[in-house]
Design a protein around this motif. Sequence first.
Motif, PDB file in Angstrom:
ATOM      1  N   MET C   1       0.838  -1.199   0.000  1.00  0.00           N
ATOM      2  CA  MET C   1       0.000   0.000   0.000  1.00  0.00           C
ATOM      3  C   MET C   1       0.874   1.250   0.000  1.00  0.00           C
ATOM      4  N   THR C   2       0.246   2.357  -0.365  1.00  0.00           N
ATOM      5  CA  THR C   2       0.962   3.631  -0.348  1.00  0.00           C
ATOM      6  C   THR C   2       0.255   4.552   0.640  1.00  0.00           C
ATOM      7  N   VAL C   3       1.032   5.126   1.556  1.00  0.00           N
ATOM      8  CA  VAL C   3       0.425   6.049   2.521  1.00  0.00           C
ATOM      9  C   VAL C   3       1.020   7.439   2.326  1.00  0.00           C
ATOM     10  N   THR C   4       0.213   8.414   2.663  1.00  0.00           N
ATOM     11  CA  THR C   4       0.659   9.804   2.597  1.00  0.00           C
ATOM     12  C   THR C   4       1.026  10.248   4.014  1.00  0.00           C
ATOM     13  N   ILE C   5       2.175  10.894   4.141  1.00  0.00           N
ATOM     14  CA  ILE C   5       2.650  11.328   5.463  1.00  0.00           C
ATOM     15  C   ILE C   5       2.848  12.840   5.437  1.00  0.00           C
ATOM     16  N   ARG C   6       2.232  13.522   6.410  1.00  0.00           N
ATOM     17  CA  ARG C   6       2.393  14.979   6.495  1.00  0.00           C
ATOM     18  C   ARG C   6       3.713  15.325   7.179  1.00  0.00           C
ATOM     19  N   ALA C  17       8.669  19.664   0.678  1.00  0.00           N
ATOM     20  CA  ALA C  17       7.257  19.434   0.350  1.00  0.00           C
ATOM     21  C   ALA C  17       6.498  19.183   1.648  1.00  0.00           C
ATOM     22  N   PRO C  18       5.196  19.540   1.702  1.00  0.00           N
ATOM     23  CA  PRO C  18       4.423  19.377   2.932  1.00  0.00           C
ATOM     24  C   PRO C  18       3.981  17.932   3.181  1.00  0.00           C
ATOM     25  N   GLU C  19       4.143  17.047   2.198  1.00  0.00           N
ATOM     26  CA  GLU C  19       3.836  15.645   2.455  1.00  0.00           C
ATOM     27  C   GLU C  19       4.635  14.753   1.529  1.00  0.00           C
ATOM     28  N   ILE C  20       4.763  13.491   1.932  1.00  0.00           N
ATOM     29  CA  ILE C  20       5.444  12.487   1.100  1.00  0.00           C
ATOM     30  C   ILE C  20       4.527  11.282   0.973  1.00  0.00           C
ATOM     31  N   ARG C  21       4.787  10.493  -0.049  1.00  0.00           N
ATOM     32  CA  ARG C  21       4.066   9.219  -0.196  1.00  0.00           C
ATOM     33  C   ARG C  21       5.083   8.095  -0.039  1.00  0.00           C
ATOM     34  N   ALA C  37      10.156   5.136   5.380  1.00  0.00           N
ATOM     35  CA  ALA C  37      10.302   6.575   5.125  1.00  0.00           C
ATOM     36  C   ALA C  37      11.782   6.949   5.051  1.00  0.00           C
ATOM     37  N   GLY C  38      12.585   6.352   5.940  1.00  0.00           N
ATOM     38  CA  GLY C  38      14.016   6.658   5.953  1.00  0.00           C
ATOM     39  C   GLY C  38      14.726   6.147   4.697  1.00  0.00           C
ATOM     40  N   GLU C  39      14.263   4.983   4.201  1.00  0.00           N
ATOM     41  CA  GLU C  39      14.884   4.419   2.988  1.00  0.00           C
ATOM     42  C   GLU C  39      14.469   5.202   1.744  1.00  0.00           C
TER      43      GLU C  39
END
Lengths: 146, 146, 93, 93
Positions: C1-6, C17-21, C37-39
Motif C-alpha cells: 500500500m501507499t500512505v501519505t505522510i504529512r 514538500a508538505p507531504e510524502i508518499r 520513510a528513511g529508505e
Amino acid sequence: MIAITDQPIDHAAVTDRVRSTRAGAVCTFLGTTREFTGGRTTNHLDYEAYPGMAERTLEDLEAQARQRWDLIEVAVVHRVGRVELGEISVVVAVSSPHRVAAFEACQWLMDTIKQVVPIWKKEIWADGTEEWVHPGLGPESGQAGP
Amino acid sequence: MIAITDQPIDHAAVTDRVRSTRAGAVCTFLGTTREFTGGRTTNHLDYEAYPGMAERTLEDLEAQARQRWDLIEVAVVHRVGRVELGEISVVVAVSSPHRVAAFEACQWLMDTIKQVVPIWKKEIWADGTEEWVHPGLGPESGQAGP
Amino acid sequence: MTVTIRLFAVARQRVGAPEIRVDLPEPATVGDLRRAAGEQYPELALLLPAMMVAVENEYVGDAVAVAEGSEIALIPPVSGGSAAFATPPAGTQ
Amino acid sequence: MTVTIRLFAVARQRVGAPEIRVDLPEPATVGDLRRAAGEQYPELALLLPAMMVAVENEYVGDAVAVAEGSEIALIPPVSGGSAAFATPPAGTQ
C-alpha cells in the motif's frame, strides 16, 4: 476555550474570558518574542502548527488540567505565522476559586504545551540565518539555512 | 511599579506595563472577589490598607523578588475600599527572559503579599453580617458585628 | 500500500514538500513506516529517530498497525520538548 | 511619655477610633507598649498577642526601644497570613 490564530492576540480578552464571580484567582501567562537569546539577536519568529492536531492536543490538555485542579475556566490561544519582537505567541489563562490551583494549572499547561502540542518555532536571527527550534535534534539538524 | 488605588484596576494596562522585547515570559495574577466561600455567599469585600507602609512593604517585596529571580519588570496594584463580586482586588505582573522565573516570582510575590503587606479584607456577607479576615484571631475575634 | 505522510517544520523543509508518499508492505506497523520513510527519503533518515509519529491526530508507538487512508504525520520535537520526546508523552499508544 | 498608635481593621473597629494614645514609662520597649496598650485599652487585650507592631513602617520585635514621636501601628494578621504571623516575617528586628 482553545484557539490557533494567525492574528495578534488580545491578551486582555483572553484573561477576561476566564474571569468569573466563582473565581478568586486568575493566572495568565504570555509567551512573547524575546530579542536576545544567549549572545544572539532575533529578528522575528515564525510559528507553524499541525492544524487539527494542535487544537485537539490543546483540548486534551485542558481536560487533563480540569481533572487535576479545581478550575472554573481555561483559555489557550496560540499564534502561528510571523511574530514580531515583543508580540505574543501564546496566552494561557485559568481561573479557580483558589490561587494555588490557578498558578499550578497555568504553569503545568504552559510546560506541557511546550512539550507535546505540535506547534514549531523558527528563529529568524538578525543576521539573516534561520533555525527551527527542535530540542534533541542538535543545531546542525535544525538548521534551516539562510 | 507599585500602586494602591481605590479605583477599578485595569489589568491589561498592568500586564502591558511589564511587557518588553527583553522578556520571553509574562505571568499575571488577578485576585478577584469570589461569591461563594464554603457554604456562605459574599455580597462584596472591603479592603483597608495602612497607607505608606503598604507601598513600602510592596516595594521591599519587589526588590527581594528581583534579587531572587532574573526579572525584567514587576508591577503590583492593590485596590482598597469596596470591591464588588468579580472585581479585581490585586494584580501582580512580572516579566522575565524565561518562563519558570516569571511563574515562580509571580507566585512568590502573591503568596508573600498575602502574608506581610498591611492590607486587610472585610467580608460583607449576603446576609448582612460583616467579618474582618484575620487568620489566627479566630472567628469570634474577627467578627465585626452586623 | 501507499500512505501519505504529512511533514512539518525542519522535516518539511528538508524534503521541500508538505507531504510524502511512502510504499509499505501490507500489513505494516508504524515501525515499518519509519524504516520505509528513511529508505525512500534519505534526507529524513537522521531526523526520524527524534520524531514522533501521529496517526489520526494521536501520538502512536511503533507497534501500532498502519491502515491505508489514515491521516499520518511525522512530528519533529516541539520547542520546549526534549524531555517529552525522550519518553513518549501521556496518551501515546 | 505618651505615644500615638495607629489602628486598623478589627482593632480600629473594637476601639472605635483610628488611633489611640498610650502612656508609657521612659525608656520603653515595644514589649512595654504592648502591655500598656492592653491595660489602657482592654478591648485590645485579646487581639494584642496576634498583632505585629510596626515602627516607622517596619515590623519590629518586642525588644526594640520606642521613641516619642515615632509612627507606631498595631498590625492585625493580614488575610493570607497566619503562618507569617506565627513567626515574624523576614526583616523583623
